[in-house]
Design an enzyme around this catalytic site. Structure first.
Site, PDB file in Angstrom:
ATOM      1  N   ASP A  84     109.092  53.453  21.588  1.00  0.00           N
ATOM      2  CA  ASP A  84     107.924  52.550  21.308  1.00  0.00           C
ATOM      3  C   ASP A  84     106.641  52.840  22.060  1.00  0.00           C
ATOM      4  OD1 ASP A  84     106.976  50.488  19.677  1.00  0.00           O
ATOM      5  OD2 ASP A  84     107.074  49.068  21.201  1.00  0.00           O
ATOM      6  N   ASP A 121     100.951  55.880  19.527  1.00  0.00           N
ATOM      7  CA  ASP A 121      99.945  54.707  19.906  1.00  0.00           C
ATOM      8  C   ASP A 121      98.491  55.441  20.397  1.00  0.00           C
ATOM      9  OD1 ASP A 121      98.206  52.640  20.371  1.00  0.00           O
ATOM     10  OD2 ASP A 121      99.508  51.745  21.632  1.00  0.00           O
ATOM     11  N   GLU A 163      99.344  52.562  15.206  1.00  0.00           N
ATOM     12  CA  GLU A 163      98.814  51.395  15.213  1.00  0.00           C
ATOM     13  C   GLU A 163      97.088  51.500  15.135  1.00  0.00           C
ATOM     14  OE1 GLU A 163      97.288  48.377  18.763  1.00  0.00           O
ATOM     15  OE2 GLU A 163      99.270  48.747  18.943  1.00  0.00           O
ATOM     16  N   GLY A 177     103.587  41.896  19.769  1.00  0.00           N
ATOM     17  CA  GLY A 177     103.218  40.697  20.272  1.00  0.00           C
ATOM     18  C   GLY A 177     103.701  39.537  19.921  1.00  0.00           C
ATOM     19  N   ASN A 214     108.388  42.940  16.447  1.00  0.00           N
ATOM     20  CA  ASN A 214     108.471  43.326  17.827  1.00  0.00           C
ATOM     21  C   ASN A 214     108.446  42.157  18.733  1.00  0.00           C
ATOM     22  OD1 ASN A 214     108.463  45.936  16.497  1.00  0.00           O
ATOM     23  ND2 ASN A 214     106.833  46.802  18.186  1.00  0.00           N
TER      24      ASN A 214
END
Length: 284
Positions: free
Chosen positions: A84, A106, A136, A212, A233
Site C-alpha cells: 500500500d 501513490d 489515487e 481513511g 482501507n
C-alpha cells in the site's frame, strides 16, 4: 489456505454488491489479528503493508512480507496480500517476488500530468507481472510526512470527469478517491459525500477504494458501500486498539517486563476491531 489474489476478492465483492476490507499490517501481531478477526467474522480480508511500514522495518520488505504471507496461508479465512501507498518504483517492482497480488502506487501529490505518466508506467509493469494496481486521484489527507490537509477544502476531492480520463490513460485496476475521509483519524467523525461517490461509480469503470476508513462512522461506511465503494482501507483503528490495550496492560502490571504479556491483549483488541469492521460489510 492459499493466499487469494486481491483481484479475486474485489471482483467477488463487486459481484455480491458488498465491500472487502483491507487492514494495515505493521507488526506480526497486526497480521495475526487480521487473520483472527476475519476467521471470527467468517469474511475475507486483505492484509496490506505500506511503504511507511517497510521503512519502519529498516527498508527491508522481505521479512515483514514473508511473515504476513505465512500468517495468511495458515489462516482458514480467504486473505489477500497488498502493498500500500508505494511511492518508490523499486518497491513496486519487488512486489511480485514477495507474493503480493496487488500494489497501490501513490503519485497523488504530483501534478495531474505527472501522476498520469508515472502511474501508467507502474501499472504497465504491474500488469506484466500479474499485479493488480490501485492508484489515487484527489488528495486523501492525513498521510505521514505530509502537511495537514482539510478533507473538505476546495479542489481536494476527486472530480468524476477527471477520474474517467485518469483511469483510461493509466490503465489502473482500482481508484482510491477523495470523498471526505482522511488518514490517521482517531475519532470516527468523517462525513462522506455520498452523491460524489455515486457520480464517481457511474463515471469510473474500475472499483473505488475508500482510504481513511478508521475515521468514518459505521452508518457512513455502509452508505458508502451502497453508493459504490468496494475496497475499504482500515489502519489507524487497529493502532488505536493496540495502543489502548498496551497502555491498560502497562498500568495494571507496571513491573512486568515480558512484552508478550502486553502484546497479547493488544493483538486481541485488534482482532476484535477487525471483526467489528468486517461485520459492517453487507452480506448478499
Amino acid at each position: 489456505m492459499p493466499i487469494v489474489h486481491t483481484r479475486e476478492l474485489v471482483e467477488a465483492a463487486v459481484a455480491a454488491g458488498t465491500g472487502v476490507a483491507a487492514f494495515n499490517v505493521i507488526t506480526l501481531e497486526h497480521a495475526e489479528a487480521v487473520a483472527e478477526g476475519a476467521e471470527r467474522a467468517g469474511r475475507p480480508a486483505i492484509l496490506q503493508i505500506s511503504e511507511n511500514a517497510v521503512r519502519f522495518h529498516g527498508g527491508r520488505l522481505s521479512p515483514i512480507a514473508a511473515a504476513t504471507a505465512a500468517v495468511a496461508r495458515a489462516s482458514t479465512a480467504p486473505l489477500g496480500l497488498h502493498l500500500d501507498h508505494v511511492v518508490t518504483p523499486g518497491l513496486l517492482e519487488a512486489a511480485p517476488g514477495e507474493g503480493f497480488g496487488s500494489v497501490m502506487f501513490d503519485a497523488s501529490v504530483l501534478p495531474y500530468d505527472e501522476n498520469v505518466a508515472v502511474t501508467a508506467k507502474m501499472a504497465a509493469y504491474g500488469h506484466r507481472h500479474g499485479i493488480w494496481v490501485e492508484a489515487e486521484l484527489g488528495r486523501v489527507g492525513g498521510k505521514e510526512g505530509e502537511p495537514a490537509l482539510d478533507a473538505h477544502a476546495p479542489g481536494v476531492r476527486t472530480d468524476p470527469d477527471e477520474a474517467t480520463g485518469y483511469v483510461a490513460k493509466t490503465g489502473v485496476d482500482a481508484l482510491a478517491v477523495a470523498v471526505g475521509s482522511s488518514h490517521a483519524m482517531t475519532e470516527r467523525t468523517a462525513a462522506l459525500d455520498h452523491g460524489l461517490i455515486r457520480r464517481l461509480r457511474e463515471a469510473v469503470p474500475v472499483p473505488l477504494v475508500l482510504h481513511g476508513s478508521s475515521g468514518v462512522p459505521d452508518d457512513e461506511i455502509r452508505a458508502a458501500i451502497a453508493a459504490g465503494m468496494v475496497k475499504i482501507n482500515v489502519g489507524t483503528a487497529l493502532n488505536t486498539a493496540f495502543t489502548a490495550a498496551v497502555r491498560k496492560s502497562l498500568a495494571a502490571r507496571p513491573d512486568t517486563v515480558d512484552p508478550r504479556k502486553h502484546l497479547a491483549p493488544a493483538r486481541e483488541a485488534m482482532a476484535g476491531t477487525v471483526a467489528d469492521f468486517l461485520g459492517l460489510l453487507p452480506v448478499r
